[in-house]
Design an enzyme around this catalytic site. Structure first.
Site, PDB file in Angstrom:
ATOM      1  N   ARG A 182       0.856  -1.183   0.000  1.00 40.72           N
ATOM      2  CA  ARG A 182       0.000   0.000   0.000  1.00 40.72           C
ATOM      3  C   ARG A 182       0.896   1.238   0.000  1.00 40.72           C
ATOM      4  O   ARG A 182       2.097   1.144   0.149  1.00 40.72           O
ATOM      5  CB  ARG A 182      -0.954  -0.006   1.203  1.00 40.72           C
ATOM      6  CG  ARG A 182      -0.349  -0.569   2.416  1.00 40.72           C
ATOM      7  CD  ARG A 182      -0.164   0.233   3.660  1.00 40.72           C
ATOM      8  NE  ARG A 182      -0.285   1.630   3.578  1.00 40.72           N
ATOM      9  CZ  ARG A 182       0.756   2.456   3.709  1.00 40.72           C
ATOM     10  NH1 ARG A 182       1.987   1.996   3.879  1.00 40.72           N
ATOM     11  NH2 ARG A 182       0.578   3.760   3.657  1.00 40.72           N
ATOM     12  N   GLY A 183       0.209   2.391  -0.137  1.00 41.10           N
ATOM     13  CA  GLY A 183       0.959   3.627  -0.307  1.00 41.10           C
ATOM     14  C   GLY A 183       1.137   3.832  -1.812  1.00 41.10           C
ATOM     15  O   GLY A 183       1.547   2.899  -2.525  1.00 41.10           O
ATOM     16  N   ALA A 184       0.817   5.043  -2.271  1.00 37.72           N
ATOM     17  CA  ALA A 184       0.744   5.260  -3.725  1.00 37.72           C
ATOM     18  C   ALA A 184       2.008   4.828  -4.488  1.00 37.72           C
ATOM     19  O   ALA A 184       1.913   4.060  -5.460  1.00 37.72           O
ATOM     20  CB  ALA A 184       0.403   6.725  -3.989  1.00 37.72           C
ATOM     21  N   ARG A 224      -7.504  -0.796  -6.912  1.00 40.63           N
ATOM     22  CA  ARG A 224      -7.830   0.364  -6.059  1.00 40.63           C
ATOM     23  C   ARG A 224      -7.989   1.584  -6.966  1.00 40.63           C
ATOM     24  O   ARG A 224      -7.245   1.724  -7.942  1.00 40.63           O
ATOM     25  CB  ARG A 224      -6.740   0.619  -5.001  1.00 40.63           C
ATOM     26  CG  ARG A 224      -6.629  -0.491  -3.964  1.00 40.63           C
ATOM     27  CD  ARG A 224      -5.716  -0.089  -2.819  1.00 40.63           C
ATOM     28  NE  ARG A 224      -6.353   0.833  -1.898  1.00 40.63           N
ATOM     29  CZ  ARG A 224      -5.703   1.441  -0.904  1.00 40.63           C
ATOM     30  NH1 ARG A 224      -4.411   1.247  -0.727  1.00 40.63           N
ATOM     31  NH2 ARG A 224      -6.339   2.260  -0.083  1.00 40.63           N
ATOM     32  N   GLN A 259      -2.691   2.972   9.867  1.00 39.61           N
ATOM     33  CA  GLN A 259      -1.374   3.041   9.212  1.00 39.61           C
ATOM     34  C   GLN A 259      -0.375   3.871  10.026  1.00 39.61           C
ATOM     35  O   GLN A 259       0.826   3.628   9.986  1.00 39.61           O
ATOM     36  CB  GLN A 259      -1.499   3.651   7.807  1.00 39.61           C
ATOM     37  CG  GLN A 259      -2.172   2.764   6.779  1.00 39.61           C
ATOM     38  CD  GLN A 259      -3.656   3.020   6.673  1.00 39.61           C
ATOM     39  OE1 GLN A 259      -4.295   3.457   7.633  1.00 39.61           O
ATOM     40  NE2 GLN A 259      -4.242   2.731   5.534  1.00 39.61           N
ATOM     41  N   ASP A 282      -2.118  10.676  -2.579  1.00 41.06           N
ATOM     42  CA  ASP A 282      -2.432   9.610  -3.535  1.00 41.06           C
ATOM     43  C   ASP A 282      -2.717  10.145  -4.927  1.00 41.06           C
ATOM     44  O   ASP A 282      -2.573   9.440  -5.922  1.00 41.06           O
ATOM     45  CB  ASP A 282      -3.624   8.787  -3.045  1.00 41.06           C
ATOM     46  CG  ASP A 282      -3.171   7.872  -1.931  1.00 41.06           C
ATOM     47  OD1 ASP A 282      -2.983   8.360  -0.801  1.00 41.06           O
ATOM     48  OD2 ASP A 282      -2.960   6.674  -2.200  1.00 41.06           O
ATOM     49  N   ASN A 285      -5.504  12.438   0.035  1.00 45.27           N
ATOM     50  CA  ASN A 285      -4.649  11.588   0.872  1.00 45.27           C
ATOM     51  C   ASN A 285      -5.558  10.861   1.854  1.00 45.27           C
ATOM     52  O   ASN A 285      -6.782  11.069   1.884  1.00 45.27           O
ATOM     53  CB  ASN A 285      -3.590  12.427   1.592  1.00 45.27           C
ATOM     54  CG  ASN A 285      -2.530  11.554   2.257  1.00 45.27           C
ATOM     55  OD1 ASN A 285      -2.004  10.625   1.644  1.00 45.27           O
ATOM     56  ND2 ASN A 285      -2.226  11.810   3.525  1.00 45.27           N
ATOM     57  N   LYS A 286      -4.954  10.017   2.662  1.00 44.66           N
ATOM     58  CA  LYS A 286      -5.694   9.179   3.614  1.00 44.66           C
ATOM     59  C   LYS A 286      -6.743   9.980   4.384  1.00 44.66           C
ATOM     60  O   LYS A 286      -6.502  11.113   4.786  1.00 44.66           O
ATOM     61  CB  LYS A 286      -4.683   8.556   4.567  1.00 44.66           C
ATOM     62  CG  LYS A 286      -5.223   7.632   5.614  1.00 44.66           C
ATOM     63  CD  LYS A 286      -6.135   6.566   5.083  1.00 44.66           C
ATOM     64  CE  LYS A 286      -5.500   5.733   3.984  1.00 44.66           C
ATOM     65  NZ  LYS A 286      -6.501   4.894   3.263  1.00 44.66           N
TER      66      LYS A 286
END
Ligand code: MRU
Length: 357
Positions: free
Chosen positions: A51-53, A94, A202, A243, A253-254
């Site tokens: 995960r994470g762009a 995603r 996270q 992202d 973003n998150k």
């Protein structure tokens, strides 16, 4: 163990599978999963094992090289059609992080740019391109780190949200990279506040783990504690990842990031978004065009709890990202330089988006 020594995703030495550090098990268990089927790689992206762009982009590059190495020996047109089918499948894992689509398009260009090359050569070129995406990501994070480090002062308190760290990239992270550069420069007096980042934690599971393991002064706070931490004067600067950034500078973003930005504005604290240029989507005008992933309700009601923590049948809303309005962003740190408003001009001045023209 220092988390900087962990590889988020790599190709196995014999190029038969991807080796993915399963981030759903961190920090308690460090386990590398060997995945060779595209379905399993899709699942790993979907459930956030990787995960994470930027890391998703690196994973997608390797996954397509692997998939292409297994496509039947046909003619070029059949190869391209099969490649595109697998690419479309992986793209469905995603929706928000643009790096996934960016990396997949980059891999497809390897195939479309050499229609006369023998398939064996195309397959080699795909492996080489995937490796380049990975290696460039390390260099990009280093560059963002150097620029972000230039914004820090001794003794600063830094607040970050989610994990835009080494675990979210090939190495160093984006929002955390300035902290690693500071450490390399012998700075030991920075303090980092990590939002736990509900619902998938996270911040608690990943950022607190990696910064603490690197010897950085790290304090974990619940998301709702960001305000009092700022009010107490403990935070001098905010670094977050992203992202997808629209061309006007709106940044997804998150979930919870936009709230942090609003708080930072209220308390007069500079708020920086760390964005590899691959995260900037010049094809969209503003953040309203960024697709926001909606995730399963169980992540809010049950996951991480010993027993369900919400009444059966209650409605749950679980958007995984939010968009921070560009007006709340002090600057966007790309590997090519620091951008300030007006963002579209700043991006174009750095050559970002030129490849679309
Ligand atoms: O759902 P996740 O964990 O993939 O979300 C990750 C983030 O929001 C990160 O901040 C972003 O991808 C940047 S990572 C350098």
């Amino acid at each position: 163990m220092n988390a900087l020594e962990l590889d988020t995703v790599r190709l196995s030495a014999d190029r038969s599978c991807l080796e993915i550090l399963d981030q759903t098990l961190l920090p308690g268990t460090v386990k590398v999963r060997k995945l060779s089927r595209l379905e399993d790689i899709w699942e790993a992206i979907r459930v956030l094992r990787v995960r994470g762009a930027p890391a998703i982009g690196v994973c997608a590059g390797y996954a397509m090289a692997l998939a292409a190495s297994r496509l039947p020996d046909t003619d070029y047109d059949a190869f391209l059609a099969a490649f595109r089918e697998q690419k479309a499948y992986l793209a469905s894992a995603r929706p928000t992080a643009v790096n996934l689509f960016w990396a997949l398009d980059r891999m497809e260009r390897v195939v479309t740019s050499a229609p006369d090359a023998p398939l064996a050569e195309l397959r080699e070129r795909l492996f080489a391109e995937a490796q380049r995406i990975r290696d460039e990501d390390v260099a990009i994070s280093r560059s963002i780190g150097r620029i972000g480090f230039g914004l820090l002062r001794h003794g600063d308190g830094i607040l970050t949200h989610c994990n835009a760290g080494t675990l979210a990239t090939a190495k160093y992270g984006t929002a955390t990279a300035p902290l690693y550069v500071a450490l390399e420069n012998g700075w030991h007096d920075l303090r980092v506040y990590c939002d736990e980042t509900r619902p998938l934690l996270q911040g608690a599971r990943l950022t607190a783990f990696e910064l603490h393991s690197a010897g950085i002064d790290t304090t974990l706070i619940c998301d709702g504690m960001a305000s009092i931490t700022m009010q107490r004067g403990l935070v001098n600067i905010v670094f977050v990842g992203c992202d997808r950034v629209a061309r006007n500078g709106d940044a997804a973003n998150k979930i919870g990031t936009s709230g942090v930005a609003i708080l930072a504005r209220y308390y007069g604290i500079p708020f920086y978004v760390c964005a590899p240029s691959s995260t900037i989507d010049m094809s969209i005008a503003h953040g309203g065009e960024i697709p926001i992933e909606e995730r399963p309700p169980e992540e809010v009601t049950e996951m991480w709890y010993r027993e369900r923590m919400a009444p059966e049948g209650v409605k749950v809303c679980n958007p995984a990202f939010d968009v921070t309005d560009h007006s709340l962003i002090t600057g966007i740190i790309t590997e090519k330089g620091l951008c300030t408003a007006p963002y579209e001009d700043a991006f174009r001045a750095l050559g970002i988006g030129r490849e679309e023209v």
